[in-house]
Design a protein around this motif. Structure first.
Motif, mmCIF file in Angstrom:
data_model
loop_
_atom_site.group_PDB
_atom_site.id
_atom_site.type_symbol
_atom_site.label_atom_id
_atom_site.label_comp_id
_atom_site.label_asym_id
_atom_site.label_seq_id
_atom_site.Cartn_x
_atom_site.Cartn_y
_atom_site.Cartn_z
ATOM 1 N N ASN A 91 -2.936 0.139 -3.686
ATOM 2 C CA ASN A 91 -3.357 -1.027 -2.900
ATOM 3 C C ASN A 91 -3.227 -2.268 -3.779
ATOM 4 O O ASN A 91 -4.097 -2.557 -4.588
ATOM 5 C CB ASN A 91 -4.800 -0.860 -2.427
ATOM 6 N N ASN B 101 -3.273 9.313 -5.769
ATOM 7 C CA ASN B 101 -3.501 7.906 -6.096
ATOM 8 C C ASN B 101 -3.239 7.055 -4.859
ATOM 9 O O ASN B 101 -2.131 7.093 -4.299
ATOM 10 C CB ASN B 101 -2.568 7.456 -7.212
ATOM 11 N N GLN B 102 -4.255 6.339 -4.429
ATOM 12 C CA GLN B 102 -4.103 5.397 -3.330
ATOM 13 C C GLN B 102 -3.677 4.048 -3.905
ATOM 14 O O GLN B 102 -4.376 3.480 -4.738
ATOM 15 C CB GLN B 102 -5.421 5.247 -2.556
ATOM 16 N N LYS C 220 -3.052 8.409 -12.313
ATOM 17 C CA LYS C 220 -3.930 9.483 -12.778
ATOM 18 C C LYS C 220 -3.518 10.794 -12.126
ATOM 19 O O LYS C 220 -2.865 10.809 -11.079
ATOM 20 C CB LYS C 220 -5.381 9.157 -12.428
ATOM 21 N N SER D 178 -5.295 -5.522 -8.163
ATOM 22 C CA SER D 178 -5.754 -4.316 -7.473
ATOM 23 C C SER D 178 -7.161 -3.985 -7.945
ATOM 24 O O SER D 178 -7.489 -4.159 -9.130
ATOM 25 C CB SER D 178 -4.818 -3.140 -7.748
ATOM 26 N N ASP D 179 -7.981 -3.498 -7.021
ATOM 27 C CA ASP D 179 -9.361 -3.144 -7.361
ATOM 28 C C ASP D 179 -9.447 -1.831 -8.131
ATOM 29 O O ASP D 179 -10.354 -1.640 -8.944
ATOM 30 C CB ASP D 179 -10.218 -3.047 -6.092
ATOM 31 N N HIS D 180 -8.507 -0.901 -7.877
ATOM 32 C CA HIS D 180 -8.623 0.412 -8.506
ATOM 33 C C HIS D 180 -7.331 0.927 -9.131
ATOM 34 O O HIS D 180 -7.327 1.983 -9.759
ATOM 35 C CB HIS D 180 -9.125 1.447 -7.482
ATOM 36 N N ASN D 181 -6.223 0.203 -8.988
ATOM 37 C CA ASN D 181 -4.967 0.611 -9.636
ATOM 38 C C ASN D 181 -4.791 -0.127 -10.957
ATOM 39 O O ASN D 181 -5.109 -1.317 -11.067
ATOM 40 C CB ASN D 181 -3.765 0.317 -8.733
ATOM 41 N N ASP D 182 -4.305 0.589 -11.957
ATOM 42 C CA ASP D 182 -4.067 0.009 -13.275
ATOM 43 C C ASP D 182 -2.650 -0.560 -13.308
ATOM 44 O O ASP D 182 -1.685 0.145 -13.602
ATOM 45 C CB ASP D 182 -4.253 1.098 -14.343
ATOM 46 N N THR E 4 0.844 -1.192 0.000
ATOM 47 C CA THR E 4 0.000 0.000 0.000
ATOM 48 C C THR E 4 0.878 1.240 0.000
ATOM 49 O O THR E 4 2.065 1.191 0.334
ATOM 50 C CB THR E 4 -0.931 0.026 1.223
#
Length: 704
Positions: A672, A669-670, A665, A647-651, A624
């Motif tokens: 995880n 940017n978090q 972006k 990751s659920d939201h990282n590309d 993280t």
């Protein structure tokens, strides 16, 4: 399936899957087949393709007895026949070795069916016929011809003792058919046979000057010494060999998240033990980058192969990084532990003290890259793939190789500092970008190589020799004999020409050549050993060439190589870089020279990565962190890429040809990331389904 499927998927994505299947062999060299019968009764030293034999002569007799009664023992005989057929082709050996190199280690399993033939033989001695003995005598005759071939027809070989054992066993078995008490002598002789084979093959273990076996106390000391290696990411007070202390705290540790070390072999004067030398450091706190495993992530191996990292292999994908400064720093190697008298570390690594740890000098680089950093310098995979190996190394140092963002080209790119240097084929020749080199082994040949013209601008650069189109044609056995004979005659002439030399009447050219051919007869059809070419620049030596097809851990076809000859030196004078060749034959290749900065120009690139470091919180199977950027950028890491990273939201993307990256972006940017072994989830589901089906099947059978 919960274990099998992840293991299978890991195998197919490991570094071991890249080499040519069965090392490119459909048949073994002729010498393998000629030595095969001998290998059955004793392990021929240096036997090819890890073929393990050394069965007692009683096993051979038992196998012949059962095979002649195929219908009586159909299962056992089928196993023996299939096993014997599998020994004839490298394809079967490769299949049994995980679809990789043609290793015959599977023959350890062949010991059981061979051993089962012995009680069958001993229980049926009275049923043996004269034909059985004819077949046995015939096999022994072939085996002993094979044995003498393997030892160049040297009748004084210690392995000739097997002839006595076979003859004595044959007589005992023949006599025991009518005199059962002979069984006791057969057992004793079989035990003597086993001890003889063991003594012949393991004598070296009893020689303290040759054995690699270590006393228990020294092994314990080696393991204890690993605790002296310190964690690169903590400010610690560590103890040196003389009892003093060394401080390791510095400003880079705050945001680096994880740095690593390279530890040269800690085995002292013990050589030839790659695996423990590379893996011992795992017992300490240091994050050693080198490991020797048969099962390594294949993603970083792709980058290392693309930059032609000399010395890496399918088992040891990092090797020693060819002591290149740029890639070593990029991989986060902060400390380089150097043995006394060992090769110098990369150019940017400097001793931090005259104190030693485990009798090694501790060197450190201030240009080490953090584990993760942001960059807006993007190079497309198309541009990367067209570049030379040295320029590829510069591209990954300056930013990110990816198609996730548009390519950003600027005039001050680090890759633009990579230069081609004109070289000469002879001292007075015209300098050109590329030299085509051809060499045929000759008696009394003068030193040959390339010339690097004087050029003050080379200072502050690493010199890379880029070799391409490498080809080699070995000498025939007769050509080798002629070369050796000429060398012998030349030596005799030099001795006779000395002031106190005597007139030479003793040299017998024909006798020498005949004797040489006899002593090398077992090399017929045996050229699978590879070859090596050594280049020398100052005190730096680098070796390139082709590992042999009989090399079951490291073989990989090589037509190109890049050699780091170290920092430029003596730039005010023309430098000669000689080549030497270890195998007789004809060599041809093209060579050009590239330079890559390792001075303040590289310092600036490394410091930019350090300034953009992103601290990460590393936990078990999870990473993280938080990063804020003003425009879309790439987060670059030196974490090997795997589809297991999710990751659920990282590309998540593959950057730099084998490492984890994230497309960022604009704004905060978090980060995880979680890791799950590829195939584990599906494997668990299939295991549950399999157990359920087994229970249902069992219940149905019970009620039926």
């Amino acid at each position: 399936m919960a274990l099998f499927l992840p293991g299978l998927m890991g195998l197919f994505t490991s570094a071991r899957t890249n080499p040519v299947f069965a090392n490119g062999l459909l048949l073994y060299p002729l010498s393998y087949y000629l030595e095969l019968p001998a290998t059955f009764i004793t392990n021929v030293p240096g036997s090819s393709f890890w073929l393990t034999g050394g069965y007692s002569v009683l096993c051979s007799m038992g196998a012949i007895y059962t095979l002649r009664r195929f219908k009586t023992y159909p299962v056992l005989n089928s196993i023996l026949v299939i096993g014997a057929m599998m020994l004839l082709s490298p394809v079967f050996a490769a299949i049994m070795n995980g679809a990789s190199s043609p290793s015959n280690r599977w023959t350890f399993m062949f010991t059981l069916p061979m051993a089962l033939t012995v009680p069958i033989l001993l229980n049926n001695l009275k049923k043996m016929t004269n034909r059985d003995f004819y077949w046995i005598i015939g096999f022994f005759g072939v085996a002993f011809l094979s044995l003498f071939y393997a030892f160049n027809f040297n009748f004084g070989s210690k392995y000739a003792s097997m002839l006595f054992i076979a003859f004595a066993m044959l007589v005992l078995v023949y006599v025991t058919r009518t005199r059962p008490k002979g069984l006791y002598l057969i057992v004793l002789l079989a035990m003597f046979n086993a001890l003889t084979v063991m003594q012949q093959n393991r004598t070296i273990d009893l020689d303290p000057n040759q054995s690699n076996l270590l006393p228990t106390k020294k092994v314990e000391k080696l393991i204890d010494n690993q605790s002296k290696y310190f964690d690169e990411n903590k400010g610690e007070t560590v103890h040196t060999d003389d009892g003093s202390t060394l401080e390791t705290a510095d400003a880079l540790q705050k945001n680096a998240s994880l740095n690593r070390s390279y530890i040269q072999s800690p085995l002292g004067n013990i050589s030839g033990m790659i695996s423990p030398a590379a893996n011992l450091a795992m017992n300490g706190s240091a994050h050693s980058i080198e490991t020797y495993w048969s099962y390594e992530n294949g993603a970083p191996a792709k980058l290392f192969n693309n930059i032609q990292l000399l010395g890496n292999s399918n088992n040891d994908i990092t090797g020693n990084f060819d002591r290149r400064a740029v890639i070593s720093n990029l991989m986060g190697i902060k400390y380089w532990f150097v043995n006394n008298g060992g090769a110098n570390p990369p150019a940017t690594y400097k001793p931090i003290s005259d104190k030693k740890i485990n009798n090694q000098t501790v060197t450190k680089s201030d240009d080490v890259y953090p584990l993760a950093y942001t960059t807006d310098q993007v190079v497309s995979t198309k541009t990367f793939n067209r570049a030379s190996p040295t320029k590829k190394e510069a591209y990954v140092a300056q930013g990110a190789v990816t198609n996730a963002l548009p390519e950003s080209a600027t005039s001050d790119q680090f890759a633009n500092q990579v230069k081609s240097v004109k070289i000469k084929k002879s001292a007075n020749a015209k300098a050109t970008q590329t030299v085509h080199y051809r060499f045929t082994s000759k008696n009394g040949a003068k030193p040959t190589g390339i010339y690097l013209p004087a050029d003050a601008s080379l200072a502050g650069n690493e010199i890379h020799l880029e070799v391409s189109n490498l080809k080699f044609k070995p000498f025939s056995l007769y050509q080798k004999a002629t070369y050796a004979t000429n060398a012998h005659n030349g030596k005799a002439k030099k001795a006779a020409a000395l002031p106190d030399g005597k007139t030479d009447y003793a040299t017998n050219t024909k006798a020498y050549k005949f004797n040489w051919l006899r002593n090398h007869a077992n090399s017929i059809g045996k050229f699978v050993d590879g070859y090596r070419v050594t280049a020398k620049y100052g005190r730096t030596e680098r070796i390139f060439g082709q590992r042999g097809q009989n090399n079951l851990s490291y073989y990989s076809p090589a037509k190109d190589a890049t050699l780091n000859m170290g920092p430029a030196k003596g730039t005010s004078q023309q430098q000669f870089i000689p080549f030497s060749f270890d195998t007789l034959g004809t060599y041809s290749f093209d060579v050009n020279v590239k330079t890559i900065p390792v001075d303040q120009r590289f310092d600036a690139v490394a410091q930019r990565a350090q300034a953009n470091a992103v601290p990460l919180d590393i936990k078990r199977d999870a990473i993280t962190g938080t990063v804020n950027v003003k425009k879309p950028q790439i987060l670059v890491t030196s974490i090997p890429y795997s589809t297991g990273w999710q990751s659920d939201h990282n590309d998540i993307i593959n950057v730099n040809d084998g490492f984890v990256g994230i497309k960022l972006k604009t704004g905060t940017n978090q980060l995880n990331l979680k890791y799950q072994t590829p195939g584990l989830h599906l494997g668990l589901i299939l295991s549950v389904i399999g157990i359920a089906l087994l229970l249902i099947f069992s219940v149905v059978l019970f009620f039926l």
